[in-house]
Design an enzyme around this catalytic site. Sequence first.
Site, short mmCIF file in Angstrom:
data_model
loop_
_atom_site.label_atom_id
_atom_site.label_comp_id
_atom_site.label_asym_id
_atom_site.label_seq_id
_atom_site.Cartn_x
_atom_site.Cartn_y
_atom_site.Cartn_z
N HIS A 1 0.82 -1.22 0.00
CA HIS A 1 0.00 0.00 0.00
C HIS A 1 0.85 1.27 0.00
O HIS A 1 0.35 2.34 -0.31
CB HIS A 1 -0.99 0.00 1.17
N ASP B 1 0.42 -7.84 1.84
CA ASP B 1 0.75 -6.42 1.66
C ASP B 1 2.27 -6.26 1.54
O ASP B 1 2.94 -5.79 2.46
CB ASP B 1 0.21 -5.63 2.84
N SER C 1 4.74 1.64 7.91
CA SER C 1 4.41 0.52 7.03
C SER C 1 5.63 0.15 6.20
O SER C 1 6.24 1.00 5.57
CB SER C 1 3.26 0.90 6.10
#
Length: 249
Positions: A66, A97, A167
């Site tokens: 993402h 992810d 992230s």
Amino acid sequence: MRVFLTPFLLLAFLTLPLAAQNNHVLIAEQNAPAVVAINVVKNDGSTFTGTGFVLTPDGLIATSRHVAENALYMNITFNNGAVSGEAVSVAAAGNVDLALLKINARNLPYVTLGNSDTVLPGQNITVIGNPRRLQNTISSGLISQVRKKSDGVIWHQISAPISPSSSGSPVFNAQGEVISVAFASYKGEGNQNLNFAVPSNYLTELATAAGYVLPGAKAGAAPSEEATNPFIAHLQKSWQILKRLFQKI
């Protein structure tokens, strides 16, 4: 022989707290140069910062999918302040992810991937990330649980604090190997350190499918004697600490 072993073993036990603390310090010293900030301009003109880490000396970088999705432009900032040219997305996983980016580079510091199939709840971990764009922030915690989703995908639940811009942060085991990649948190009142990471073996599979060979990857490897025998692991770590102390005298 007994005269030599007795003081050595005594020192090993006395340095247990120091060894636990020193693990995080050593992991940070050895791996922080390979952890990067990923600066993204999205297609809608918004900006985004994530975290990534270098997998190969020639500039293959892992991050969360993402982070790189819908990117118009990306570049990389290293912990010494150097900024790369444009980063290009070269692969993304469909069911987890994860994504791979590539920059043109040579002789970069890089991490070693561990075998995430051997991860167990209760393991100590170290995370290096960029929470709120505070680059190379070190946090620690545990593997809280290894969870299997209904679709068969494995997640690592971790207790190390994770914040926005983290992230893609690498999660290291006690041997300094990346065993997962942080990507999400449960937010909301009353939730504390309910964070999740993608096991590193998915990353190894993604890189292999994309045609990249990762130096030192241990996916599918049998656990080492050090990993299965904590006493031997502690003795080796204690000896490493002694050597570091002697070098400073």
